[in-house]
Scaffold this motif. Structure first.
Motif, PDB file in Angstrom:
ATOM      1  N   GLY A  89       0.820  -1.203   0.000  1.00  0.00           N
ATOM      2  CA  GLY A  89       0.000   0.000   0.000  1.00  0.00           C
ATOM      3  C   GLY A  89       0.852   1.251   0.000  1.00  0.00           C
ATOM      4  O   GLY A  89       1.818   1.359   0.758  1.00  0.00           O
ATOM      5  N   ILE A  90       0.501   2.215  -0.836  1.00  0.00           N
ATOM      6  CA  ILE A  90       1.257   3.454  -0.965  1.00  0.00           C
ATOM      7  C   ILE A  90       0.766   4.469   0.064  1.00  0.00           C
ATOM      8  O   ILE A  90      -0.418   4.809   0.093  1.00  0.00           O
ATOM      9  N   LEU A  91       1.672   4.947   0.899  1.00  0.00           N
ATOM     10  CA  LEU A  91       1.340   5.943   1.913  1.00  0.00           C
ATOM     11  C   LEU A  91       2.254   7.149   1.703  1.00  0.00           C
ATOM     12  O   LEU A  91       3.401   7.168   2.168  1.00  0.00           O
ATOM     13  N   ASP A  92       1.756   8.153   0.980  1.00  0.00           N
ATOM     14  CA  ASP A  92       2.514   9.375   0.733  1.00  0.00           C
ATOM     15  C   ASP A  92       2.239  10.375   1.855  1.00  0.00           C
ATOM     16  O   ASP A  92       1.113  10.875   1.995  1.00  0.00           O
ATOM     17  N   VAL A  93       3.239  10.639   2.652  1.00  0.00           N
ATOM     18  CA  VAL A  93       3.089  11.508   3.816  1.00  0.00           C
ATOM     19  C   VAL A  93       3.375  12.944   3.370  1.00  0.00           C
ATOM     20  O   VAL A  93       4.511  13.422   3.394  1.00  0.00           O
ATOM     21  N   THR A  94       2.321  13.631   2.962  1.00  0.00           N
ATOM     22  CA  THR A  94       2.435  14.996   2.453  1.00  0.00           C
ATOM     23  C   THR A  94       1.415  15.893   3.142  1.00  0.00           C
ATOM     24  O   THR A  94       0.399  15.409   3.667  1.00  0.00           O
ATOM     25  N   PRO A  95       1.640  17.210   3.128  1.00  0.00           N
ATOM     26  CA  PRO A  95       0.647  18.128   3.720  1.00  0.00           C
ATOM     27  C   PRO A  95      -0.689  18.065   2.992  1.00  0.00           C
ATOM     28  O   PRO A  95      -1.732  18.298   3.611  1.00  0.00           O
ATOM     29  N   GLU A  96      -0.669  17.756   1.707  1.00  0.00           N
ATOM     30  CA  GLU A  96      -1.925  17.671   0.948  1.00  0.00           C
ATOM     31  C   GLU A  96      -2.740  16.458   1.373  1.00  0.00           C
ATOM     32  O   GLU A  96      -3.967  16.511   1.458  1.00  0.00           O
ATOM     33  N   ALA A  97      -2.062  15.351   1.644  1.00  0.00           N
ATOM     34  CA  ALA A  97      -2.765  14.117   1.991  1.00  0.00           C
ATOM     35  C   ALA A  97      -3.208  14.105   3.455  1.00  0.00           C
ATOM     36  O   ALA A  97      -4.292  13.607   3.774  1.00  0.00           O
ATOM     37  N   PHE A  98      -2.372  14.674   4.345  1.00  0.00           N
ATOM     38  CA  PHE A  98      -2.656  14.616   5.781  1.00  0.00           C
ATOM     39  C   PHE A  98      -2.398  15.981   6.425  1.00  0.00           C
ATOM     40  O   PHE A  98      -1.423  16.156   7.176  1.00  0.00           O
ATOM     41  N   PRO A  99      -3.245  16.972   6.131  1.00  0.00           N
ATOM     42  CA  PRO A  99      -3.023  18.316   6.686  1.00  0.00           C
ATOM     43  C   PRO A  99      -3.299  18.354   8.180  1.00  0.00           C
ATOM     44  O   PRO A  99      -4.230  17.716   8.664  1.00  0.00           O
ATOM     45  N   ASP A 100      -2.487  19.126   8.892  1.00  0.00           N
ATOM     46  CA  ASP A 100      -2.718  19.279  10.325  1.00  0.00           C
ATOM     47  C   ASP A 100      -3.428  20.585  10.665  1.00  0.00           C
ATOM     48  O   ASP A 100      -3.599  20.922  11.841  1.00  0.00           O
ATOM     49  N   GLY A 101      -3.834  21.325   9.614  1.00  0.00           N
ATOM     50  CA  GLY A 101      -4.519  22.595   9.817  1.00  0.00           C
ATOM     51  C   GLY A 101      -3.596  23.763  10.049  1.00  0.00           C
ATOM     52  O   GLY A 101      -4.046  24.898  10.184  1.00  0.00           O
ATOM     53  N   LYS A 102      -2.284  23.502  10.095  1.00  0.00           N
ATOM     54  CA  LYS A 102      -1.312  24.569  10.342  1.00  0.00           C
ATOM     55  C   LYS A 102      -0.260  24.641   9.235  1.00  0.00           C
ATOM     56  O   LYS A 102       0.800  25.207   9.422  1.00  0.00           O
ATOM     57  N   GLY A 103      -0.588  24.011   8.113  1.00  0.00           N
ATOM     58  CA  GLY A 103       0.360  23.989   7.004  1.00  0.00           C
ATOM     59  C   GLY A 103       1.355  22.850   7.082  1.00  0.00           C
ATOM     60  O   GLY A 103       2.229  22.738   6.225  1.00  0.00           O
ATOM     61  N   GLY A 104       1.231  22.011   8.101  1.00  0.00           N
ATOM     62  CA  GLY A 104       2.134  20.877   8.262  1.00  0.00           C
ATOM     63  C   GLY A 104       1.435  19.561   7.996  1.00  0.00           C
ATOM     64  O   GLY A 104       0.406  19.498   7.315  1.00  0.00           O
ATOM     65  N   ILE A 105       1.980  18.494   8.575  1.00  0.00           N
ATOM     66  CA  ILE A 105       1.488  17.138   8.335  1.00  0.00           C
ATOM     67  C   ILE A 105       1.004  16.528   9.642  1.00  0.00           C
ATOM     68  O   ILE A 105       1.698  16.587  10.666  1.00  0.00           O
ATOM     69  N   ASP A 106      -0.164  15.924   9.601  1.00  0.00           N
ATOM     70  CA  ASP A 106      -0.700  15.186  10.738  1.00  0.00           C
ATOM     71  C   ASP A 106      -0.159  13.761  10.650  1.00  0.00           C
ATOM     72  O   ASP A 106      -0.735  12.894   9.991  1.00  0.00           O
TER      73      ASP A 106
END
Length: 478
Positions: free
Chosen positions: A25-42
């Motif tokens: 399974g492909i898990l791309d850890v990017t701000p677009e895929a998993f935004p934290d609401g602060k411009g970063g990554i959740d």
């Protein structure tokens, strides 16, 4: 005829059987895929998505800091590490087989030390430092063909030779063979280049001390290749599989898939990806790197079930502490025997056992030996349906340890390891459960030796939980 591949891919501490197809399974850890609401990554949300993919049917989670694509500037190694390390650490803690998708040797080394089992290098281990990482660890290695990647992410991309012309440098790919007036270019020069590169890099790894059974090959669909060339390469899957290494098909949402299927958007390409994955499997590929794990698993499991005889031994632990306990176990065995592509081989006696794991009353326990051709997650769904049909009630506040008319635990399946919230194989409590190990003695001579040989840590009898107190007799189910 292509010989069936019953190889094992050694990846870190895991031995991954390739007797059936495996899904990455492909898990791309990017701000677009998993935004934290602060411009970063959740990163917590990213790890949760990885666990979801395990429950959907993924055998491996491939974690990357950004989608790797031709013409895209790579992330700096420190930024890449900041994205992937927390996610990899969380997934490894849950027992997952994790692949790190990176071309940075320092990131690869760090992640393998944290427990990542596979290094997936889009530059094909052309960087000597990445070869050294592989040689100094026990990670599995995915060698991908990407000629234009040169000797690393920061090397100018080079064009391959076109006939007898001089090499040129350009941002756009050039054909790997001269064009003729046919629908597709000649296969021979394309495959000489792809298979030659993959074979050379595999031998480079082996000369450095990486064993043959740790190496997996990926022809690099979509990486500086025209759609016609990608189709030629896919049609040559059988030839690549004959090289003797595990073969990975990474075609998910590649542009050539949309071109041949008439799909413009990546999300629309998934049904076409299923079809190409099945073709790849039929011709010898055994690892499928995909975005849509659930859909791919459903398509592949159905294909495999109707096209391959693949019967596996398994054991189901049965327990009841409500109502007529022996009748509940008997009926459960009969219903398990009715599951498609599954049969009950034999059943142990029922035993009275001490309460364990927060259960308040003694339990009647037994173990059924089965043969099944279903994927373990599909079989688990069928076993849950048996519990529902027999009236099991689940109280979320009791964490699964409350009273039950029947409990059907899939504890072991031949050749299968899996991590996930829905199913873990072998069952994490198998080696400490007296109420499973003693009934298994009715089914085989030495279950402790059998399970230890399978990698299960079996504790001494005095240290077990749920000790057997009495033999309640035979389960008459046929």
């Amino acid at each position: 005829m292509l010989r069936e591949n019953y190889a094992t891919w050694l990846v870190g501490s895991h031995e991954l059987s390739l007797a059936r197809p495996r899904i990455m399974g492909i898990l791309d850890v990017t701000p677009e895929a998993f935004p934290d609401g602060k411009g970063g990554i959740d990163t917590r949300a990213a790890a949760e998505r990885g666990l979801e993919m395990l429950d959907e049917g993924a055998d491996i989670i491939d974690v990357g800091a950004a989608p790797v694509a031709p013409g895209q500037e790579p992330l700096a190694s420190n930024e890449e590490a900041e994205r992937v390390v927390p996610v990899i650490r969380a997934l490894v803690a849950e027992g997952a087989i994790v692949s790190v998708n990176t071309s940075h040797p320092d990131v690869a080394k760090m992640c393998v030390r944290l427990g990542a089992s596979i290094v997936n290098d889009a530059t094909g281990f052309t960087n000597p430092d990445m070869v050294q990482v592989a040689a100094e660890t026990d990670c599995g290695c995915v060698v991908m063909h990407w000629e234009h990647a040169g000797l690393g992410s920061h090397t100018p991309r080079r064009e391959v030779l076109l006939d007898d012309s001089r090499p040129t440098r350009s941002a756009a790919p050039r054909p790997m063979t001269s064009q003729h007036r046919f629908t597709l270019p000649d296969e021979a020069p394309i495959m000489r280049q792809v298979m030659g590169f993959l074979g050379d890099q595999a031998r480079t790894l082996m000369r450095a001390g990486v064993t043959h059974d740790r190496i997996c090959l990926d022809p690099g669909a979509g990486f500086d290749k025209f759609a016609d060339e990608d189709v030629v390469i896919q049609r040559a899957t059988r030839s690549m599989a004959s090289m003797g290494y595990p073969l990975l098909a990474a075609v998910s949402r590649r542009s050539f898939v949309g071109a041949i299927a008439g799909a413009a958007q990546p999300g629309q390409m998934d049904p076409a990806t299923y079809g190409i994955c099945i073709s790849s499997i039929q011709n010898g590929a055994r690892i499928l790197r995909v975005h849509d794990v659930a859909g791919t698993a459903q398509a592949v499991n159905a294909f495999w079930a109707v096209s391959h005889k693949d019967s596996r031994q398994g054991f189901v632990a049965l327990g009841s502490n409500v109502g007529d306990r022996l009748a509940n176990i008997t009926r459960a065995v009969q219903m398990i025997d009715d599951i498609p592509l599954t049969c009950v081989v034999s059943v142990s006696h029922a035993y009275e056992t001490e309460p364990a794991y927060g259960i308040k009353t003694p339990v009647a326990d037994a173990v059924a030996e089965i043969r099944t051709e279903l994927h373990p997650l599909v079989l688990m769904g069928q076993l849950l349906a048996v519990e529902d049909a027999l009236g099991r009630e689940r109280n979320p506040e009791e964490a699964g340890h409350g009273p039950r008319t029947i409990d059907c635990d899939l504890v072991w399946v031949e050749g299968e390891t899996h991590a996930g919230k829905r199913l873990t194989l072998p069952h994490p409590g198998l080696g400490e459960r007296d109420f499973v190990l003693v009934p298994m003695e009715d089914l085989m001579h030495d279950p402790v030796r059998f399970l230890r040989h399978s990698g299960v840590n079996v504790v001494d009898p005095d240290d077990r939980v749920g000790h057997v107190m009495d033999d309640l007799g035979e389960i008459v189910w046929e």
